[in-house]
Every structure is written in C-alpha cells, then in structure tokens.
Design an enzyme around this catalytic site. Structure first.
Site, PDB file in Angstrom:
ATOM      1  N   HIS A 173       0.840  -1.198   0.000  1.00 29.04           N
ATOM      2  CA  HIS A 173       0.000   0.000   0.000  1.00 29.04           C
ATOM      3  C   HIS A 173       0.875   1.248   0.000  1.00 29.04           C
ATOM      4  O   HIS A 173       2.110   1.159  -0.016  1.00 29.04           O
ATOM      5  CB  HIS A 173      -1.017  -0.032   1.138  1.00 29.04           C
ATOM      6  CG  HIS A 173      -0.430  -0.117   2.517  1.00 29.04           C
ATOM      7  ND1 HIS A 173       0.315   0.893   3.076  1.00 29.04           N
ATOM      8  CD2 HIS A 173      -0.462  -1.112   3.451  1.00 29.04           C
ATOM      9  CE1 HIS A 173       0.699   0.548   4.283  1.00 29.04           C
ATOM     10  NE2 HIS A 173       0.247  -0.671   4.539  1.00 29.04           N
TER      11      HIS A 173
ATOM     12  N   HIS B  94       3.965   1.634   2.277  1.00 24.88           N
ATOM     13  CA  HIS B  94       5.199   0.974   1.820  1.00 24.88           C
ATOM     14  C   HIS B  94       5.849   1.789   0.706  1.00 24.88           C
ATOM     15  O   HIS B  94       7.061   1.987   0.688  1.00 24.88           O
ATOM     16  CB  HIS B  94       4.907  -0.439   1.302  1.00 24.88           C
ATOM     17  CG  HIS B  94       4.196  -1.320   2.280  1.00 24.88           C
ATOM     18  ND1 HIS B  94       2.990  -1.905   2.004  1.00 24.88           N
ATOM     19  CD2 HIS B  94       4.509  -1.682   3.544  1.00 24.88           C
ATOM     20  CE1 HIS B  94       2.604  -2.616   3.059  1.00 24.88           C
ATOM     21  NE2 HIS B  94       3.501  -2.492   4.004  1.00 24.88           N
TER      22      HIS B  94
ATOM     23  N   CYS C  11       2.824  -9.929  20.440  1.00 26.33           N
ATOM     24  CA  CYS C  11       1.947  -9.584  19.306  1.00 26.33           C
ATOM     25  C   CYS C  11       2.442 -10.310  18.068  1.00 26.33           C
ATOM     26  O   CYS C  11       3.545 -10.037  17.586  1.00 26.33           O
ATOM     27  CB  CYS C  11       1.922  -8.071  19.035  1.00 26.33           C
ATOM     28  SG  CYS C  11       1.014  -7.704  17.501  1.00 26.33           S
TER      29      CYS C  11
ATOM     30  N   CYS D 128       3.269  -7.863  15.070  1.00 21.65           N
ATOM     31  CA  CYS D 128       4.540  -7.142  15.203  1.00 21.65           C
ATOM     32  C   CYS D 128       5.708  -8.119  15.268  1.00 21.65           C
ATOM     33  O   CYS D 128       6.851  -7.721  15.089  1.00 21.65           O
ATOM     34  CB  CYS D 128       4.604  -6.329  16.495  1.00 21.65           C
ATOM     35  SG  CYS D 128       3.501  -4.932  16.598  1.00 21.65           S
TER      36      CYS D 128
ATOM     37  N   CYS E  17      -2.346  -4.858  21.492  1.00 27.78           N
ATOM     38  CA  CYS E  17      -1.217  -4.251  20.796  1.00 27.78           C
ATOM     39  C   CYS E  17      -1.577  -2.809  20.443  1.00 27.78           C
ATOM     40  O   CYS E  17      -2.605  -2.583  19.790  1.00 27.78           O
ATOM     41  CB  CYS E  17      -0.896  -5.031  19.525  1.00 27.78           C
ATOM     42  SG  CYS E  17       0.293  -4.147  18.497  1.00 27.78           S
TER      43      CYS E  17
ATOM     44  N   HIS F 100      -1.575  -2.649  16.391  1.00 30.97           N
ATOM     45  CA  HIS F 100      -2.568  -3.409  15.621  1.00 30.97           C
ATOM     46  C   HIS F 100      -3.925  -3.526  16.296  1.00 30.97           C
ATOM     47  O   HIS F 100      -4.872  -4.031  15.717  1.00 30.97           O
ATOM     48  CB  HIS F 100      -2.012  -4.810  15.309  1.00 30.97           C
ATOM     49  CG  HIS F 100      -0.821  -4.767  14.415  1.00 30.97           C
ATOM     50  ND1 HIS F 100       0.471  -4.855  14.889  1.00 30.97           N
ATOM     51  CD2 HIS F 100      -0.719  -4.597  13.088  1.00 30.97           C
ATOM     52  CE1 HIS F 100       1.318  -4.765  13.879  1.00 30.97           C
ATOM     53  NE2 HIS F 100       0.636  -4.605  12.765  1.00 30.97           N
TER      54      HIS F 100
ATOM     55  N   LYS G  20      -3.408   5.344  10.880  1.00 32.16           N
ATOM     56  CA  LYS G  20      -2.312   4.847  10.065  1.00 32.16           C
ATOM     57  C   LYS G  20      -2.920   3.889   9.045  1.00 32.16           C
ATOM     58  O   LYS G  20      -3.801   3.122   9.368  1.00 32.16           O
ATOM     59  CB  LYS G  20      -1.332   4.078  10.954  1.00 32.16           C
ATOM     60  CG  LYS G  20      -0.181   3.448  10.196  1.00 32.16           C
ATOM     61  CD  LYS G  20       0.809   2.860  11.166  1.00 32.16           C
ATOM     62  CE  LYS G  20       0.590   1.386  11.427  1.00 32.16           C
ATOM     63  NZ  LYS G  20       1.316   0.505  10.537  1.00 32.16           N
TER      64      LYS G  20
ATOM     65  N   LYS H 202      -2.729  -2.883   6.649  1.00 35.10           N
ATOM     66  CA  LYS H 202      -3.513  -3.964   6.098  1.00 35.10           C
ATOM     67  C   LYS H 202      -4.584  -4.399   7.076  1.00 35.10           C
ATOM     68  O   LYS H 202      -5.700  -4.716   6.701  1.00 35.10           O
ATOM     69  CB  LYS H 202      -2.580  -5.126   5.750  1.00 35.10           C
ATOM     70  CG  LYS H 202      -1.766  -4.815   4.513  1.00 35.10           C
ATOM     71  CD  LYS H 202      -0.607  -5.759   4.309  1.00 35.10           C
ATOM     72  CE  LYS H 202       0.591  -5.331   5.106  1.00 35.10           C
ATOM     73  NZ  LYS H 202       1.862  -5.608   4.483  1.00 35.10           N
TER      74      LYS H 202
HETATM   75  O1  ME8 Z   1       7.611  -3.934   9.798  1.00 36.09           O
HETATM   76  N1  ME8 Z   1       2.861   5.493   6.607  1.00 36.09           N
HETATM   77  O2  ME8 Z   1       7.189  -4.708   7.661  1.00 36.09           O
HETATM   78  P1  ME8 Z   1       5.816  -3.994   7.274  1.00 36.09           P
HETATM   79  C1  ME8 Z   1       4.163   5.476   6.359  1.00 36.09           C
HETATM   80  N2  ME8 Z   1       8.999  -6.535   7.915  1.00 36.09           N
HETATM   81  N3  ME8 Z   1       4.896   4.353   6.255  1.00 36.09           N
HETATM   82  C2  ME8 Z   1       4.273   3.186   6.400  1.00 36.09           C
HETATM   83  C3  ME8 Z   1       2.894   3.112   6.652  1.00 36.09           C
HETATM   84  C4  ME8 Z   1       2.169   4.354   6.753  1.00 36.09           C
HETATM   85  N4  ME8 Z   1       0.882   4.416   6.954  1.00 36.09           N
HETATM   86  N5  ME8 Z   1       2.557   1.819   6.726  1.00 36.09           N
HETATM   87  C5  ME8 Z   1       3.690   1.098   6.527  1.00 36.09           C
HETATM   88  C6  ME8 Z   1       7.861  -4.652   8.853  1.00 36.09           C
HETATM   89  N6  ME8 Z   1       4.725   1.913   6.328  1.00 36.09           N
HETATM   90  C7  ME8 Z   1       9.102  -5.514   8.875  1.00 36.09           C
HETATM   91  C8  ME8 Z   1      10.308  -4.631   8.627  1.00 36.09           C
HETATM   92  S1  ME8 Z   1      12.936  -4.251   8.285  1.00 36.09           S
HETATM   93  C9  ME8 Z   1      14.332  -5.089   8.612  1.00 36.09           C
HETATM   94  C10 ME8 Z   1      11.642  -5.338   8.653  1.00 36.09           C
HETATM   95  C11 ME8 Z   1       6.106   1.522   6.026  1.00 36.09           C
HETATM   96  O3  ME8 Z   1       5.357  -4.650   6.024  1.00 36.09           O
HETATM   97  C12 ME8 Z   1       7.064   2.041   7.078  1.00 36.09           C
HETATM   98  O4  ME8 Z   1       8.361   2.117   6.528  1.00 36.09           O
HETATM   99  O5  ME8 Z   1       4.905  -3.955   8.427  1.00 36.09           O
HETATM  100  C13 ME8 Z   1       7.044   0.931   8.095  1.00 36.09           C
HETATM  101  O6  ME8 Z   1       8.175   0.993   8.949  1.00 36.09           O
HETATM  102  C14 ME8 Z   1       7.030  -0.279   7.194  1.00 36.09           C
HETATM  103  O7  ME8 Z   1       6.209   0.108   6.075  1.00 36.09           O
HETATM  104  C15 ME8 Z   1       6.473  -1.531   7.860  1.00 36.09           C
HETATM  105  O8  ME8 Z   1       6.275  -2.520   6.886  1.00 36.09           O
END
Ligand code: ME8
Length: 502
Positions: free
Chosen positions: A17, A20, A125, A128, A143, A146, A294, A297
């Site tokens: 989304h 990301h 969680c 997380c 959490c 979430h 925020k 998903k």
């Molecule tokens: O946490 N606004 O993955 P994830 C801005 N796999 N950025 C956002 C956002 C939003 N509303 N939603 C998501 C993970 N992000 C782990 C990370 S790294 C070694 C492992 C972005 O799929 C933001 O960068 O939950 C957030 O930190 C990341 O997506 C979380 O993606």
C-alpha cells in the site's frame, strides 16, 4: 564516495500500500540525488518472508507461507517498478544467499559469547512479531499498533544478551549525535536505552517457518534478526561472483517510526556483537494518515497507489507525499489534498512555467536558446540554492529540500510576470532584453529541473530532454551556454477532466 541506502523489507502478508511506497520513494529520492552527485550508489529494498506475521496469514488463507511469499513478493517488486524506484537489488529473505549468511552471522554472535538459553514469559503480538513490555501494552493487554489482543507466551529459547550492550549504545549515541534522525526520534531511542535494556529472544521454538538456528535446528531464528540482517547479507550475493560489502557498507536506513526500536537499539547492538560496523545512520519517518488512522492492512483503510498512479502518474504521487507531509512527521493525506496540489502546484506552477519557457523560445527565437548573459536578479536569487538542497538531502530532509526547490519554481514564475517577454517581443530595440530573459528562463528552469529530478524522474527527464540537457548531473546556473535546441512538448501535468456531475 559511496552511498548505500535501504528501505524496510516488507512483510508478504498482504498487498503493498501507499505506506510501503512512501518509504521506498524516500529512499529512491536519496539514491537518485546521490547518483546525480557522482556518488557510487547502492539502493536496496525487498520483502520479509519469515516469522509469525507471514505464517499466521498463510494459515488463515489455507496456503503455505512460501506460497504466500511467492504471491506477494512479486507484487512488492511490481510496486517498486511502478513508483519508479531505481533499486539495485530486491532481496527476499527466503533467498538461499540470505539464509546462509544469516546463519553464519548468528553463529558468530553465539561464538562471541552473546547468546544463552533461557525461559521467556511475556505478552506477544504476532503481527509485530514482538514481545511488549508492560509500558507498551494497550488497554486490556492489546497491541497499541494493531489493536488486537496479545497472547501470553512462555517458552524456552535462545537469548541475545542485549543488556550487555547498554554502554556501547550510549557511547555510540554520544559520539554520533546524528546516528538517529530526526532528533526527537533519537531522544526516544536513547530514553529506551537508558531505562535499562533487557535481553531479547533470538529464536522461536514453536515456529517452523524461518531460518534454523545453526546449533539447535529445532528452533528458527527470531524473524527480526533474520530481517535486519538483510541489509548486510544482500551486499554479499546481490552481484554474482562479487562481494559488495567493502564497497558499500555501512548503510543509511530509511524506516517508519513503528520499527524504531529494532533499528536504533537491537540492530547496532547485534552488529557490535557480530563484529560488524554499525550503520552510517538512519532516518525515521512518520505515518501517512488517512482520516486520522495509520494506513495498514489490518485496519483496511488503504489508498491504493495503483489507482493514484493510473490517474495522476507516479511522479505526481512522489511529489505529493513529500510536499504534503513534512518528512519525519505524521501527516494527513487525502484524494482532495492530492488533487489540489496537482492542480495548483504541478499543473499551474511547474507545468505552466515549463510550457511558457518552451513555447516562448519557440515562438520568439525559433526554438533556439539565445546566447546571452544571465539576469543578475535571478542569478542572485539562485545563489547557494543547489548547495542548500545538497546539505538538506545529506540529512534526508526531503520536504525542506523540496521547499527550497519550489522557491526557485515560484521565483521563475514571478520573473516571467515581471519581465513580460510577450511585451518585449512586440517592442523594437528590446531584442537583447528578450534574449536575456529567455536565456535566464531556460537556464533557471534547467537548474531547477535537475534539482527536482530525484523527486519526479519521469516528467523532469522529459523536460530536460526538451531543454536540450542530456546530463542528469546537478548544475550551476550559467554553466550551460545558449544556442541549444529547445523543443515544445505536451503539458507535463495535464489538467484533469472535470468529473461529470453525479
Ligand atoms: O515492519 N505510513 O514490515 P511492514 C508510512 N517486515 N509508512 C508506512 C505506513 C504508513 N501508513 N505503513 C507502513 C515490517 N509503512 C518488517 C520490517 S525491516 C528489517 C523489517 C512503512 O510490512 C514504514 O516504513 O509492516 C514501516 O516501517 C514499514 O512500512 C512496515 O512494513
């Protein structure tokens, strides 16, 4: 000089989304800007495919975690391409090259004496993939991110001796005040460190989906260490037969505030334990919010980047995200806000400026940029601007840098209004003045467009071609002489068709 920039690797438990896309665009802007400066750049993004967040979703959907990864990893890859990310590699944590190196490094941390076996009890969680401390619990043991109930877990597993790195971390933060940016995030991380660090799980005994602990293959490595290590492992196998580690490590990380603790606390400690240099630094951004939540998903209020791109183009999306929300802060985004900026800033200010400069050169000078001196008024207002942009981008201040560039766009528009080239064209004896205005305009636009290039690579690329500028390197005002062919092109940001009334 080399510059290595990374995004978080995203969980393959749902569609990508705009949240990301946001992190990936931020890293891309820095990568492109550094390339313009002639730096040796490596830009990494990818997917996080192990652990509970993926295993649980797979179970819910009745597929294997690998099938889920194989379904969504290509979606994240496609998203990167659609938003014009210029990443040099796309890592998947299921790559054999990654998994082998994770085992090597975790084994090293073990052999260095930083791992022991113990029993853990706490609130967990699964989304997380994180145990929450008492101070992190939401109401009714939920959490806070979430908003789902946490589970009470007791298990025997391998621990990483994080507590013994407290002093190292405090020293690191003292020695490198810009290690974590912005400052309020640094303070948050430092407060977490100073309140006393507890050891953390390095493995999960019950989960089967992950990288096996090399000395105890009944357990898998806790997904966060597996994931964080991607930043190091990728360099070793991204290029066949070549290890890029020496050339690019240490990295500069871009990430969202939800994963601050892992990157700013666990990660440098783990690297010290493994005898690997800590990152160059990291910038922690806020959340893009829609209607105050925020986007995620699990909450389901997601703005689909595909739709935005289909309607407005990827450049407009890239621009909007960093213009509307100050990078580092949380900020509200909306389709209405998007359309307003598209119309007033991209179509009317930048698009119109480009259109006027190209059209007037065609009309009054047969498409040939005149040979002339720069207008000193514009030269003075442009003085130092490229350096300010460079300095801001050295600190990943993406919104402030864009603001500096936009001042130039507005200054050039004002210049057109002040000099009224269409009047000069009608008057005898003003040919030299008109030459100067058209040359200054073409030069100002060229320098501004080069600065904007990392933000909006496609449209600025088209405009630079039309301005007869083949290079994408940053340039000083006046460094290009007149005499170039300038071509007219269709509007860069066409006006939207009015929606038919319902
Ligand atoms: O946490 N606004 O993955 P994830 C801005 N796999 N950025 C956002 C956002 C939003 N509303 N939603 C998501 C993970 N992000 C782990 C990370 S790294 C070694 C492992 C972005 O799929 C933001 O960068 O939950 C957030 O930190 C990341 O997506 C979380 O993606």
């Amino acid at each position: 000089m080399s510059f290595y920039v990374t995004t978080p690797i995203y969980y393959v438990n749902g569609e990508p989304h705009l949240g990301h896309a946001y992190s990936t665009i931020a890293a891309d802007i820095l990568a492109r800007h550094m390339r313009q400066r002639g730096e040796d750049v490596f830009f990494l993004t990818g997917t996080d495919e192990h652990g509970e967040p993926v295993a649980q979703e797979a179970e819910r959907e009745g597929v294997t975690p690998r099938e889920l990864g194989d379904r969504y990893a290509p979606r994240f890859k496609e998203m990167a391409a659609k938003i014009e990310a210029s990443n040099d590699f796309f890592i998947r944590t299921t790559d054999q090259g990654h998994m082998d190196r994770v085992q090597e490094i975790v084994q090293r941390v073990h052999d260095n004496g930083h791992v022991y076996e113990g029993v853990y009890e706490g609130w967990y969680c699964p989304r997380c993939a994180d145990f929450k401390t008492e101070s992190e619990l939401g109401p009714g043991n939920t959490c806070p991110i979430h908003q789902i109930p946490l589970t009470r877990e007791t298990e025997t597993n391998w621990f990483f001796r994080l507590s013994s790195f407290q002093e190292d971390l405090e020293r690191l933060y003292a020695k490198r005040p810009d290690f974590v940016q912005p400052d309020f995030r640094r303070n948050e991380a430092l407060a977490f460190i100073r309140q006393g660090l507890q050891d953390v799980s390095l493995s999960r005994p019950r989960l089967k989906w992950g990288v096996p602990v090399p000395w105890d293959t009944d357990q898998v490595i806790y997904v966060w260490f597996d994931a964080l290590l991607n930043y190091v492992t990728a360099l070793a196998y991204a290029r066949e037969g070549e290890d890029l580690t020496g050339r690019f490590w240490p990295a500069f990380h871009i990430l969202g505030k939800d994963i601050l603790k892992f990157h700013a606390v666990y990660w440098p400690a783990f690297l010290i334990a493994a005898g690997i240099e800590v990152p160059k630094g990291m910038f922690i951004h806020g959340y893009l919010l829609m209607e105050g939540h925020k986007m995620s998903k699990s909450l389901g209020n997601v703005l689909d980047p595909d739709e935005v791109i289909a309607k407005f183009g990827a450049d407009a999306l890239r621009y909007y995200c960093f213009r509307e929300v100050s990078f580092g802060q949380d900020g509200q985004i909306s389709p209405a806000g998007f359309e307003a900026r598209y119309e007033t800033e991209l179509a009317n200010e930048f698009g119109n400026l480009a259109n006027r400069a190209l059209a007037m050169t065609e009309r009054y000078r047969d498409g040939q940029a005149p040979e002339a001196e720069l207008d000193p008024a514009i030269a003075a207002d442009f003085e130092g601007a490229p350096d300010r942009v460079r300095e801001l981008l050295d600190e990943a201040r993406l919104t402030q840098a864009l603001e500096e560039i936009w001042k130039l766009v507005r200054r050039l528009n004002q210049y057109v209004e002040e000099t009224r080239p269409w009047d000069l064209a009608k008057e005898d004896g003003e040919a030299d003045s008109l030459d100067q205005v058209l040359y200054t305009l073409a030069e100002g636009l060229r320098v501004t467009t080069l600065l904007l290039h990392p933000y909006m690579p496609e449209t600025t690329g088209r405009l630079l071609d039309a301005l007869g500028e083949p290079s994408r390197e940053l340039a000083e005002l006046g460094s290009q002489e007149g005499g170039r062919r300038i071509e007219r092109i269709p509007p860069l940001f066409p006006k939207l068709e009015a929606e038919p009334a319902a």
